[in-house]
Write a protein that holds these residues in place. Structure first.
Motif, short mmCIF file in Angstrom:
data_model
loop_
_atom_site.label_atom_id
_atom_site.label_comp_id
_atom_site.label_asym_id
_atom_site.label_seq_id
_atom_site.Cartn_x
_atom_site.Cartn_y
_atom_site.Cartn_z
N ARG A 14 5.67 51.12 27.19
CA ARG A 14 4.94 50.07 26.26
C ARG A 14 4.42 49.01 26.93
NH1 ARG A 14 5.89 53.38 23.52
NH2 ARG A 14 7.24 53.77 21.72
N GLU A 59 -11.11 58.10 42.04
CA GLU A 59 -10.26 57.18 42.97
C GLU A 59 -11.00 55.63 43.07
OE1 GLU A 59 -7.86 58.14 44.42
OE2 GLU A 59 -7.90 60.42 44.18
N LEU A 68 -5.30 52.59 32.79
CA LEU A 68 -4.88 52.52 34.15
C LEU A 68 -4.65 51.17 34.67
CD1 LEU A 68 -4.61 53.69 37.06
CD2 LEU A 68 -7.19 53.27 37.30
N TYR A 69 -5.26 50.17 34.09
CA TYR A 69 -4.97 48.72 34.42
C TYR A 69 -3.84 48.20 33.78
CZ TYR A 69 -6.07 43.67 34.13
OH TYR A 69 -6.07 42.27 34.74
N ARG A 70 -3.51 48.70 32.42
CA ARG A 70 -2.37 48.27 32.03
C ARG A 70 -0.86 48.98 32.48
NH1 ARG A 70 -2.70 43.19 30.99
NH2 ARG A 70 -3.82 42.64 29.08
N MET A 106 -4.94 44.66 41.30
CA MET A 106 -5.84 45.46 41.12
C MET A 106 -5.31 45.90 39.38
SD MET A 106 -8.26 47.42 41.41
CE MET A 106 -8.66 47.62 39.73
N THR A 107 -4.16 46.44 39.21
CA THR A 107 -3.76 46.63 37.76
C THR A 107 -2.82 45.52 37.34
OG1 THR A 107 -1.93 47.90 38.64
CG2 THR A 107 -3.92 49.06 38.07
N ASP A 108 -2.86 45.09 36.12
CA ASP A 108 -1.85 44.42 35.79
C ASP A 108 -1.02 44.98 34.67
OD1 ASP A 108 -0.84 42.09 34.71
OD2 ASP A 108 -2.42 41.35 33.42
N GLN A 109 0.05 45.57 35.40
CA GLN A 109 1.12 46.20 34.43
C GLN A 109 1.96 45.16 34.04
OE1 GLN A 109 2.90 49.15 37.13
NE2 GLN A 109 0.64 49.22 38.12
N THR A 110 2.49 45.54 32.65
CA THR A 110 3.61 44.76 32.20
C THR A 110 4.66 45.73 32.32
OG1 THR A 110 2.46 45.81 30.00
CG2 THR A 110 2.39 43.42 30.47
N ARG A 137 -11.00 49.51 45.76
CA ARG A 137 -9.53 50.25 45.16
C ARG A 137 -8.42 49.64 46.40
NH1 ARG A 137 -7.88 54.76 41.96
NH2 ARG A 137 -5.80 54.33 41.04
N LYS A 164 -1.18 61.27 51.77
CA LYS A 164 -1.82 60.03 51.44
C LYS A 164 -3.13 60.19 50.66
CE LYS A 164 0.20 58.76 55.72
NZ LYS A 164 -0.26 58.93 57.15
N THR A 165 -3.73 61.38 50.43
CA THR A 165 -5.13 61.22 50.03
C THR A 165 -5.26 61.32 48.52
OG1 THR A 165 -5.11 63.51 50.17
CG2 THR A 165 -6.08 62.22 52.00
N LYS A 166 -4.03 61.42 47.73
CA LYS A 166 -4.20 61.12 46.38
C LYS A 166 -3.50 59.70 46.01
CE LYS A 166 -6.53 64.44 45.44
NZ LYS A 166 -7.97 63.90 45.07
N GLY A 167 -4.45 59.10 45.16
CA GLY A 167 -3.84 57.88 44.66
C GLY A 167 -3.00 57.99 43.51
N ASP A 168 -2.51 56.94 42.99
CA ASP A 168 -1.76 57.12 41.78
C ASP A 168 -2.61 56.88 40.34
OD1 ASP A 168 0.98 55.35 40.07
OD2 ASP A 168 0.36 57.44 39.94
N SER A 169 -3.47 57.38 40.38
CA SER A 169 -4.39 57.33 39.39
C SER A 169 -4.51 58.14 38.18
CB SER A 169 -5.79 57.35 39.85
OG SER A 169 -6.27 58.53 40.21
N LYS A 172 -2.13 59.62 34.35
CA LYS A 172 -2.05 60.93 34.40
C LYS A 172 -1.33 61.44 33.19
CE LYS A 172 -1.18 61.39 39.23
NZ LYS A 172 -0.34 61.01 40.54
N ALA A 210 -6.17 56.84 49.94
CA ALA A 210 -6.91 57.70 49.23
C ALA A 210 -8.42 57.19 48.66
CB ALA A 210 -6.05 58.31 47.92
N ASP A 270 -5.16 64.30 35.91
CA ASP A 270 -5.73 62.77 36.00
C ASP A 270 -6.91 62.76 35.09
OD1 ASP A 270 -7.23 60.62 36.64
OD2 ASP A 270 -6.60 60.78 38.74
N HIS A 324 7.47 48.60 31.78
CA HIS A 324 7.62 49.48 30.83
C HIS A 324 8.95 49.55 30.31
CE1 HIS A 324 4.49 51.31 33.67
NE2 HIS A 324 3.94 50.50 32.84
N THR A 325 9.28 48.87 29.19
CA THR A 325 10.66 48.95 28.48
C THR A 325 10.61 49.75 27.47
OG1 THR A 325 9.87 46.82 27.46
CG2 THR A 325 11.12 46.67 29.15
N PRO A 326 11.61 50.40 27.15
CA PRO A 326 11.57 51.47 26.02
C PRO A 326 11.63 50.64 24.80
CG PRO A 326 13.70 51.58 27.48
CD PRO A 326 13.13 50.37 28.09
N ASP A 327 10.92 51.07 23.83
CA ASP A 327 10.70 50.57 22.47
C ASP A 327 12.10 50.22 22.01
OD1 ASP A 327 9.35 49.16 20.71
OD2 ASP A 327 8.61 50.74 19.91
N GLY A 382 7.08 56.63 25.80
CA GLY A 382 7.99 55.25 25.98
C GLY A 382 7.58 54.22 26.45
#
Lengths: 563, 97
Positions: free
Chosen positions: A405, A210, A314-316, B1-5, A135, B92-97, A321, A139, A261, B7-10, A403
């Motif tokens: 998307r 994690e 999570l990926y998208r 790692m992640t492939d985010q698009t 990762r 620092k010990t909590k990731g954004d997951s 959370k 963390a 989470d 986040h636009t309001p709909d 909201g």
């Protein structure tokens, strides 16, 4: 055996060759490994293979029997599904670690002696930690470190137990044990750590959420189920396990309700599911062992499916959370459907895989007349539906529209989720298939009106409770938070005690040093008073006083000489 | 790692079935109706109870409801004791997951 290589070792050796392939070829090669392994197990002959004697002890690298076979099958299937789910990811560390980890797990369930088991046991720990570290966040590094220490510690206990056992009995064969001697206790605790027994469980909730999106799917399958297998092999019918297992089914669900989470919610629910299997092992009748094995088989699939769907989120979206999500069914309709199928399976809805598996364990408990345990398991079943069945899909995909998307999950993730979802339903609809794989012959009919309606009542009224609590706004909202669990002991208290002791010793040492310094200063001051420029002994010239003292000495010697 | 698009309001204005609160009400009431039907379904078949308590009419339903309400209320209470800020262990010990 593939090419004469023991199962498990085949995947580990195969993982080493992954860097030789590129692009599509690598994807195909990685899928080929578990499928080839599975193919060669299908007509698996029972027996022991590759056995040799080493320093008077018999090492049995491969022991095939119905109990190890069912775990071998599902481990290969889980590896193949996890590989497909991770196809989009070309991180070589994760690819090699994932395959080697799956291979270690498979090796462990076919181990016929405690030393072989130990080797694979530690190999699982060392390979799997890379799925967390991949990762590449601070963390995940810290969580991976804690995970590694605990996992390796479990292996050390196992080895200690095995050595004591060899000393006591002269054998290291991995067979049924009776709890009593220190050796057996050490081995049980080693298994218990990997099986996430209460107070030894926190590595699971700490590390799995994690890990990487794809790593968690691998992780959810092997370590803990390998421990369940080890318990079923080593301690079937050990009554203590009934109570330990019942505790495991109950306490994590309270945490699961308040955890934010969603992958950590799944980790708590994984812990609860292990409890059912441990109870089955503790009951120890053929029906109960069948229940534990069937539950492990079904559970690996639906838990992987749930982790896959949350991984896709999570990926998208970049977060899982509950407080940040909601309304994602509009963006990810397929993932939503697959998640609901996983949720229905873990909740044991009739016609889904959890139902035909969990019924065996519940019936076994009832047959043996453990009313209190049975009531706890029923409570836990309702609780599973509540947090895994409703909470996970509800807060991720429905609830208040966040909201957000995003795109639907990548195609390879959808394929992996689709196949897994299909298997969850197929196993539930056609129960004889899974039952035919179980270690003992099965004469059990899960689809009786009594079972089905009872189960539907339990589930629908749990849903009703959720609906009513939501309607009247009693249900606790998802909040950004951390909930204290047993890991506070080694993440806060022990370090605090350690730092306290360090401070204490440092202060003590400093005051000792100061006392010493003060003493020396006093001696120096005393010397100075007498020998310094103003001192009594410095009033005459040093040569004069030396002549005097020499005269005194000579006089003394003269006296002694005459005496 | 992640492939985010992004986040636009709909803004597409597309309305989904569940966007209408009336339909959410329909779901709510259908859960109640199904539960009630299942409760009375107990009269329609022979039970094969292992324990005496299973003979109670609608036992599984009552137990499921009470267990879940108890579970949620207890967990809510536990929050007072166990809940801490997100950065409790370390920033620092909590990731954004």
């Amino acid at each position: 055996m593939v090419l004469g290589i023991p199962p498990g070792l085949f995947l580990i050796a195969g993982a080493l060759l992954v860097p030789l392939f590129r692009g599509r070829w690598r994807q195909m090669y990685m899928l080929f490994l578990p499928l080839a392994g599975l193919w060669c197990l299908v007509d698996g002959q029972s027996g022991t293979f590759f056995a040799f004697t080493f320093m008077e002890y018999e090492i049995v690298p491969v022991r095939v029997d119905p109990l190890s076979l069912i775990f071998g099958y599902i481990f290969h299937i889980a590896a193949a599904l996890s590989v497909v789910y991770a196809w989009h990811n070309d991180d070589i560390v994760e690819q090699m670690a994932g395959l080697a980890y799956a291979g270690s797990g498979i090796g462990a369930v076919f181990a016929g002696d405690l030393i072989t088991l130990f080797v694979y046991w530690e190999a699982m720990a060392v390979t799997s930690v890379f799925l967390i570290w991949a990762r590449r966040t601070e963390a995940s590094y810290a969580a991976g470190m804690r995970y590694l220490i605990i996992q390796v510690g479990s292996g050390v206990l196992l080895l200690s137990g095995a050595i004591l056992m060899a000393h006591e009995t002269g054998s290291i064969a991995f067979e049924k044990m009776t709890l009593g001697s220190l050796a057996t206790w050490l081995i049980l605790i080693a298994f218990g750590i990997k099986c996430a027994f209460p107070f030894m469980h926190n590595w699971l909730q700490d590390s799995y959420p994690e890990a990487t999106v794809t790593g968690t799917v691998f992780l959810s399958a092997f370590t803990t189920k390998c421990a369940v297998y080890a318990l079923a092999r080593g301690f079937p019918g050990e009554e203590l396990l009934i109570y330990v297992g019942a505790a495991m089914t109950a306490f994590p669900i309270f945490y699961a309700v308040i955890e934010n989470d969603l992958r950590r919610v799944l980790a708590y629910s994984l812990n609860n599911q292990l409890g059912f299997m441990v109870v089955g092992v503790g009951i120890g009748t053929t029906l109960a062992i069948n229940g534990a094995a069937a539950h492990a088989f079904a559970h690996i699939l639906y838990k992987a499916l749930l982790f896959m769907s949350m991984g896709a989120v999570l990926y998208r979206v970049g977060t899982v959370k509950g407080s940040e999500l909601g309304g994602l069914y509009k963006s990810m309709p397929f993932t939503t459907v697959f998640c609901i199928i996983g949720a229905a399976s873990i909740s044991a809805f009739p016609l889904f895989s959890g139902f035909i598996a969990k019924s065996l364990t519940l019936s076994a408990v009832a047959h043996e007349g453990y009313l209190a345990i049975w009531m706890i398991l029923l409570f836990a079943s309702a609780g599973v539906f509540h947090h895994s069945g409703i909470k996970i899909p509800y807060f991720a995909f429905f609830a208040h529209d966040s909201g957000k998307r995003c795109k639907e999950a990548p195609l390879n993730m959808l394929i992996a989720m689709g196949i897994t979802a299909f298997m969850c339903i197929a196993i539930g609809v056609y129960s004889p298939w899974l039952y035919s794989l179980l270690p003992y012959p099965v004469e059990y009919q899960p689809y009786t009106p009594s079972h089905v309606i009872g189960q539907y009542q339990l589930l629908m009224f749990s849903a009703l409770a959720f609906a009513v609590l939501m309607r009247f706004k009693i249900y606790p909202p998802e909040l950004k938070s951390v909930n204290l669990d047993f890991d506070i002991t080694y993440r806060k208290w022990l370090p605090a005690i350690y730092r306290g002791m360090i401070n204490l010793t440092r202060d003590g040492w400093q005051s000792i040093l100061e006392d010493l310094r003060r003493g020396v200063q006093r001696v120096v001051a005393y010397m100075f008073r007498h020998h310094g420029p103003e001192g009594i002994l410095a009033r005459t010239w040093p040569t004069g006083s030396m002549a005097l003292w020499v005269a005194v000495l000579l006089g003394g010697i003269l006296l002694l000489y005459y005496v | 790692m992640t492939d985010q698009t992004p986040h636009t309001p709909d803004n597409s204005g597309r309305k989904y079935w569940l966007d209408n609160p009336k339909n959410v009400d329909k779901v709510y009431w259908s859960v109640i109706v199904v539960s009630v039907l299942l409760f009375f379904a107990d009269a329609l078949y022979d039970k094969h109870p292992e324990f005496g308590i299973e003979k109670v009419f609608g036992f599984y339903g009552i137990y499921g409801f009470v267990a879940c309400v108890g579970l949620v209320l207890a967990a809510k209470g536990l929050r007072l004791l166990l809940m801490r800020g997100e950065n409790y262990y370390d920033d620092k010990t909590k990731g954004d997951s």
